[in-house]
Design an enzyme around this catalytic site. Structure first.
Site, short mmCIF file in Angstrom:
data_model
loop_
_atom_site.label_atom_id
_atom_site.label_comp_id
_atom_site.label_asym_id
_atom_site.label_seq_id
_atom_site.Cartn_x
_atom_site.Cartn_y
_atom_site.Cartn_z
CE LYS A 35 33.66 12.40 47.19
NZ LYS A 35 34.04 12.00 45.46
CD GLU B 110 31.71 14.32 40.13
OE1 GLU B 110 31.32 13.88 39.18
OE2 GLU B 110 32.84 15.47 39.55
CB CYS C 191 31.66 6.84 37.89
SG CYS C 191 33.45 7.28 37.51
CD GLU D 197 34.52 15.20 42.94
OE1 GLU D 197 34.52 14.99 44.67
OE2 GLU D 197 34.79 13.44 42.43
P1 NAD Z 1 25.99 3.92 45.99
O1 NAD Z 1 24.83 4.65 45.66
O2 NAD Z 1 25.35 2.12 47.15
O3 NAD Z 1 26.82 3.68 47.46
C1 NAD Z 1 27.86 4.83 47.45
C2 NAD Z 1 27.63 5.29 48.70
O4 NAD Z 1 26.69 5.84 49.24
C3 NAD Z 1 27.91 3.93 49.93
O5 NAD Z 1 29.40 4.79 50.82
C4 NAD Z 1 26.26 3.50 50.43
O6 NAD Z 1 27.44 3.56 51.76
C5 NAD Z 1 26.62 5.18 50.77
N1 NAD Z 1 24.82 5.29 51.17
C6 NAD Z 1 23.97 4.02 50.79
N2 NAD Z 1 22.71 4.56 50.74
C7 NAD Z 1 22.90 6.21 51.34
C8 NAD Z 1 22.00 6.81 51.70
N3 NAD Z 1 20.29 6.94 51.49
N4 NAD Z 1 22.94 8.73 51.69
C9 NAD Z 1 24.05 8.21 51.87
N5 NAD Z 1 25.18 7.53 51.85
C10 NAD Z 1 24.22 6.42 51.80
O7 NAD Z 1 26.87 2.94 45.07
P2 NAD Z 1 28.22 2.02 44.73
O8 NAD Z 1 26.83 0.86 44.38
O9 NAD Z 1 28.83 1.57 46.04
O10 NAD Z 1 28.19 2.39 43.47
C11 NAD Z 1 28.37 1.69 42.19
C12 NAD Z 1 27.74 3.40 41.67
O11 NAD Z 1 28.80 4.31 41.49
C13 NAD Z 1 27.44 3.18 39.85
O12 NAD Z 1 26.14 4.00 39.76
C14 NAD Z 1 28.91 4.05 39.55
O13 NAD Z 1 28.37 4.81 38.57
C15 NAD Z 1 28.94 5.71 40.68
N6 NAD Z 1 30.22 6.40 40.40
C16 NAD Z 1 30.38 7.07 40.35
C17 NAD Z 1 31.57 8.00 40.05
C18 NAD Z 1 31.57 9.12 39.56
O14 NAD Z 1 32.87 10.10 39.45
N7 NAD Z 1 30.42 9.70 38.35
C19 NAD Z 1 33.19 7.45 40.53
C20 NAD Z 1 32.51 5.85 40.36
C21 NAD Z 1 31.30 5.62 40.70
#
Ligand code: NAD
Length: 465
Positions: free
Chosen positions: A145, A232, A266, A446
């Protein structure tokens, strides 16, 4: 900046150890950071692209040079093994360098000059970009990002995950020191801080990586201001073994995509489809290899993989294992505990393989994000293609075959952002390939030009002669 509250970060492999204390931000902190980014924006936007490229390359050196010192800290926050944390720094460095190599050409205006008019189509930054990242690979996911946002002239407010905030922040402090004040800002906190970023009227872009359920909240929060988003999200990547695949060669590479980062990637392999005629041979060979794995703390050099990252993830995986154990499928626990006496002082789970399992079972349909993998038998190519595409997700996928033409033909029919042939792990990634998902795995891409486009608007100018 003030912080009203401070949170302990525990080592997920030694729960009684606090490895960092991190400020918990508030909506007021978000406002402060966004306003700093907004104030710095005109100066950064007007900085020549060559100078921004120079600073991006300097940032790449900082990331590369910080890995050795900060990777052990990252291990003690996110639970991965050392090489996985080092890979995170290495991939982050590569993203900065690759983005720097593309941006000047990307920003060159496209112009037309004829008898009637002069047209210039220019790429301009959006303004303040919010970047919200998870804990599993925080360095590269941040750089995916930061690099395109900064390269195209946006300023950034980044929110790390509360589950892996410290190593990333120490790194970003070093990067921010290279940049003019206000260009890169960090606010810590939980969902409310993420939500405050998404709803802030001066935020013109949200780059989000995380779970699909959280992304739904991001979409709702950005709707009133029609803020541009890149999402993502999660995946349930199928790996489809065709009947001409060499079993040993397939396992050599496929296993790197199953249990690396304890399955918490992911685009990890999350369900494997095997022709019925080779099912027993394949699953026996699979289990034999997985049984060699040793699970322990990420700083233990003998650990094949470390603990899960947090309690919610741990409970989710244990629940999925329970449901699978109580189903008609065969759940096989493999591998060994490196330090049985400390097993209960961390979110440790041994590698599991699910045999004789249906395509419709929960462990086949849900994103497990843990060290458990279903192996599903299929009868025909059409059947397995239907099953592979029968998912709300569409992030990565893979086809395994000895015939390159057959692999390509099959790959073209898979519904996913990426389909790899004879590979499905970190080594499958190439920065020239846009990365992202379809369906509920995300919006946008990305890496490379697609990644730069996400942080730029096209401004069309036409002078009539
Ligand atoms: P999460 O969705 O719980 O959290 C991600 C981020 O969002 C954190 O910084 C969290 O604090 C923030 N967040 C929480 N609530 C929010 C809200 N209401 N508004 C805005 N931001 C908020 O995910 P996680 O448990 O940290 O990560 C695991 C997930 O991420 C899995 O589903 C995984 O597949 C996915 N992931 C995707 C990719 C990709 O590139 N596609 C890469 C890595 C992880």
């Amino acid at each position: 900046m003030t912080a009203s509250d401070v949170r302990d970060v525990h080592d997920p492999g030694r729960l009684d150890e606090v490895v960092a204390k991190v400020a918990v931000g508030t909506a007021a902190d978000v406002d402060h950071a966004v306003r700093a980014g907004h104030a710095a924006f005109p100066g950064w936007r007007d900085t020549p692209a060559t100078e921004r490229v120079r600073l991006l390359l300097a940032a790449a050196e900082v990331v590369a040079g910080s890995g050795e010192e900060l990777a052990p800290q990252l291990v003690r926050e996110h639970g991965g093994v050392l090489w996985e944390a080092q890979t995170d720094f290495g991939l982050g460095t590569g993203v900065l360098q690759h983005t720097a190599s593309l941006v000047e050409e990307f920003l060159r205006p496209v112009q037309f000059d004829d008898e009637q008019s002069f047209i210039s189509v220019e790429k301009v930054p959006r303004g303040v970009a919010a970047a919200i990242v998870p804990w599993n690979m925080p360095v590269v996911l941040t750089m995916m990002k930061l690099a395109p946002a900064l390269a195209t002239g946006n300023t950034v407010v980044l929110k790390p995950s509360p589950f892996a905030p410290a190593a990333l922040t120490l790194l970003l402090q070093r990067v921010a020191e290279l940049l003019p004040p206000g260009v890169l800002n960090v606010v810590h906190g939980e969902g409310d801080v993420g939500a405050a970023l998404c709803t802030h009227p001066l935020v013109r872009k949200v780059g989000f990586t995380g779970g699909t359920a959280t992304a739904q909240k991001v979409v709702e929060a950005t709707a009133p201001t029609i803020t541009n988003v890149t999402l993502e999200l999660g995946g349930n990547d199928p790996a489809i073994v065709l009947d001409d695949a060499d079993i040993d060669a397939t396992l050599d590479r496929m296993l790197k995509g199953v249990y690396t980062r304890t399955g918490q990637i992911c685009f990890a392999v999350k369900r494997i489809y095997v022709p019925r005629a080779m099912y027993t041979r394949f699953t026996d060979a699979f289990c034999e290899r997985v049984d060699q794995y040793a699970v322990g703390h990420g700083l233990d050099p003998e650990a094949s993989f470390g603990p899960l990252n947090n309690e919610a993830q741990y409970k989710k995986v244990l629940d999925l294992l329970d449901r699978t154990r109580n189903s008609s499928a065969t759940l096989v626990e493999l591998g060994r505990k490196l330090d049985p006496s400390s097993w209960d002082n961390g979110y440790y789970v041994l590698p599991h393989v699910v045999r004789n399992v249906e395509h419709t079972a929960p462990v086949s349909c849900e994103e497990q994000f843990g060290p458990v993998i279903p192996l599903i038998a299929y009868d025909t190519e059409d059947q397995v293609l239907t099953w592979a595409n029968d998912s709300d997700y569409g992030l990565g996928s893979s086809v395994w075959t000895s015939d390159p033409d057959r692999g390509l033909a099959f790959a073209r029919r898979v519904e996913a952002g990426s389909t790899f042939i004879n590979t499905h792990s970190f080594e499958s990634l190439d920065l020239r390939m846009p990365f992202g998902g379809i369906k509920q795995s995300g919006i946008g891409r990305e890496f490379g030009e697609a990644g730069l486009s996400a942080y730029a608007e096209e401004h069309s100018i036409r002078r009539l002669k």
